[in-house]
Write a protein that holds these residues in place. Structure first.
Motif, PDB file in Angstrom:
ATOM      1  N   CYS A 291       0.834  -1.207   0.000  1.00  0.00           N
ATOM      2  CA  CYS A 291       0.000   0.000   0.000  1.00  0.00           C
ATOM      3  C   CYS A 291       0.868   1.256   0.000  1.00  0.00           C
ATOM      4  O   CYS A 291       0.633   2.196  -0.776  1.00  0.00           O
TER       5      CYS A 291
ATOM      6  N   ALA B 124      -9.228   5.612   1.294  1.00  0.00           N
ATOM      7  CA  ALA B 124      -9.817   5.006   2.488  1.00  0.00           C
ATOM      8  C   ALA B 124     -11.233   5.537   2.708  1.00  0.00           C
ATOM      9  O   ALA B 124     -12.133   4.790   3.110  1.00  0.00           O
TER      10      ALA B 124
ATOM     11  N   ASN C 257     -13.519   3.698   0.295  1.00  0.00           N
ATOM     12  CA  ASN C 257     -13.798   2.353   0.801  1.00  0.00           C
ATOM     13  C   ASN C 257     -14.755   2.383   1.990  1.00  0.00           C
ATOM     14  O   ASN C 257     -15.578   1.484   2.167  1.00  0.00           O
ATOM     15  N   TYR C 258     -14.638   3.411   2.811  1.00  0.00           N
ATOM     16  CA  TYR C 258     -15.424   3.494   4.044  1.00  0.00           C
ATOM     17  C   TYR C 258     -16.916   3.569   3.759  1.00  0.00           C
ATOM     18  O   TYR C 258     -17.727   3.038   4.524  1.00  0.00           O
TER      19      TYR C 258
ATOM     20  N   THR D 230     -16.422   1.658  -4.054  1.00  0.00           N
ATOM     21  CA  THR D 230     -15.115   1.135  -4.418  1.00  0.00           C
ATOM     22  C   THR D 230     -15.141   0.568  -5.830  1.00  0.00           C
ATOM     23  O   THR D 230     -14.248   0.825  -6.641  1.00  0.00           O
TER      24      THR D 230
ATOM     25  N   ILE E 109      -6.447  -1.685  -0.091  1.00  0.00           N
ATOM     26  CA  ILE E 109      -7.088  -1.261   1.154  1.00  0.00           C
ATOM     27  C   ILE E 109      -8.313  -2.120   1.432  1.00  0.00           C
ATOM     28  O   ILE E 109      -8.541  -2.589   2.557  1.00  0.00           O
TER      29      ILE E 109
ATOM     30  N   ALA F 122      -8.291  -4.906   4.605  1.00  0.00           N
ATOM     31  CA  ALA F 122      -9.285  -4.666   5.655  1.00  0.00           C
ATOM     32  C   ALA F 122     -10.165  -5.893   5.863  1.00  0.00           C
ATOM     33  O   ALA F 122     -10.489  -6.254   7.006  1.00  0.00           O
TER      34      ALA F 122
ATOM     35  N   GLU G 245     -10.299  -0.550   8.306  1.00  0.00           N
ATOM     36  CA  GLU G 245      -9.891   0.355   7.231  1.00  0.00           C
ATOM     37  C   GLU G 245      -9.247   1.617   7.786  1.00  0.00           C
ATOM     38  O   GLU G 245      -8.244   2.113   7.242  1.00  0.00           O
TER      39      GLU G 245
ATOM     40  N   ALA H  79      -5.387   2.661   7.132  1.00  0.00           N
ATOM     41  CA  ALA H  79      -5.057   3.946   6.501  1.00  0.00           C
ATOM     42  C   ALA H  79      -4.078   4.738   7.355  1.00  0.00           C
ATOM     43  O   ALA H  79      -3.124   5.327   6.830  1.00  0.00           O
TER      44      ALA H  79
END
Length: 386
Positions: A80, A108, A111-112, A118, A260, A264, A294, A298
């Motif tokens: 990463c 991040a 993705n959250y 994503t 990521i 996660a 996540e 990050a």
């Protein structure tokens, strides 16, 4: 799979194998196929987050699952940071560390807020990368030459080393299998996605690898820091190298986004079983993502890109991923006839191929990988005794 590897991996492969990197590419693709069918078969039987961590744990035992999960999480966390710094090197030279940190924070955040976001951003980045690679092939191939090629300067060992390095670029399908809880009909969708994606990526790698090898030659390619950009310049299109920079930046972001998500989900699975702190096992009630895992990931990657340069971790990451897939093949070998979709000899070939490539990587990569696994095993022993 179409991440930053296609823009970076051919230089170290040429240093190891010369023009034999073409043989190495075929070997890496063959082993990747064995691993892909093992992952697809296991994903159909175990449609849950975690990938080979879960498969190894369920089929071989807790320790083997831990080894796979630990290698994936640690190796890919370093990757990463490498992808973030690679993006910044192309997109913001001179401001690499802050740009890399912002890229990690932004992806991040994507993705959250859910796996559908994503996937949508991944499609956009993939479209940019494909367009740039097609443009590169059209511009570079007319200048191709077969002069000055050394096919096997370091013998068969060089080809094996190059295959282990090139395997780094194929490793993306592992992250498909980690998303089992967030995919509709995972028993059908994940195997189909893996086995459709792999040949497309392999074909693109072969075309790009052949182009840079024929334009630059193995000696110049081996010392190149930006092979595709240098190949364009050598082909008389130096003014168009910013296009390659855009493609490399998009590819790095795409790889980082998938990394990521995959790390996660593996961390979530490991936390559920007590192999990582259980704090990381939380799933967001609205977005249905492992939000704590996540955010912690990050934060760690941002610290890494601000204090160190990990762009040289291809060999280390390849070692961890090859061990991960060796365990995937061993897990698939144990599946009963009712769960099997492919013959067992593919699992044997994949297992043996992964171990051979892992053992023939550069010595520093092997030693670093062994040290990381040793640290993880010691930590698990201490946690188990507690």
């Amino acid at each position: 799979m179409l991440g930053a590897g296609v823009f970076a991996v051919f230089a170290p492969a040429a240093a190891a194998a010369g023009s034999g990197l073409l043989f190495a590419l075929v070997l890496a693709a063959a082993i990747a196929y064995c691993n892909a069918v093992a992952s697809a078969q296991l994903a159909a039987a175990h449609p849950t987050s975690g990938g080979t961590y879960i498969y190894g744990r369920e089929r071989l035992g807790h320790w083997w699952g831990f080894i796979a999960g630990w290698g994936f999480v640690i190796g890919k966390t370093a990757s990463c940071a490498a992808m973030a710094l690679t993006f910044a090197a192309y997109a913001a030279p001179g401001f690499e560390r802050p740009a890399a940190a912002l890229a990690v924070a932004g992806l991040a955040a994507v993705n959250y807020i859910g796996i559908t976001r994503t996937a949508a951003l991944t499609r956009v980045l993939l479209a940019v990368v494909l367009a740039v690679l097609v443009f590169f092939g059209i511009a570079a191939f007319p200048a191709a030459s077969g002069d000055g090629h050394q096919w096997l300067p370091h013998g068969p060992l060089g080809v094996l080393q190059a295959a282990g390095l090139i395997f780094f670029a194929f490793a993306g399908y592992a992250r498909i299998a980690t998303l089992g809880e967030e995919v509709r009909d995972p028993a059908r969708t994940i195997p189909r996605a893996i086995l459709l994606a792999l040949p497309v990526a392999a074909t693109i790698y072969a075309a790009v690898g052949l182009a840079v090898l024929l334009v630059l030659g193995p000696q110049q390619l081996a010392t190149s820091t930006a092979p595709l950009a240098e190949a364009l310049a050598a082909a008389g299109h130096g003014a168009l190298t910013p296009v390659v920079r855009v493609g490399a930046a998009a590819a790095s972001l795409g790889a980082l986004l998938a990394l990521i998500a995959g790390i996660a989900r593996t961390s979530l699975a490991m936390a559920r079983h007590g192999d990582l702190p259980r704090y990381l096992a939380a799933v967001h009630p609205r977005f249905r993502v492992p939000h704590r895992a996540e955010l912690v990931l990050a934060a760690i990657v941002i610290v890494l890109v601000l204090v160190t340069d990990l762009r040289g971790v291809i060999g280390f990451s390849s070692f961890g991923v090859l061990v991960y897939y060796a365990i995937a093949n061993a897990s698939a070998f144990t599946q009963p006839a009712g769960e099997r979709r492919w013959p067992r000899w593919l699992n044997i070939a994949g297992f043996a191929g992964c171990l051979v490539l892992a053992c023939t990587l550069p010595t520093t990569s092997v030693l670093a990988g062994l040290a990381v696994f040793a640290v993880g095993l010691v930590i698990r022993v201490l946690r188990t005794q507690r």
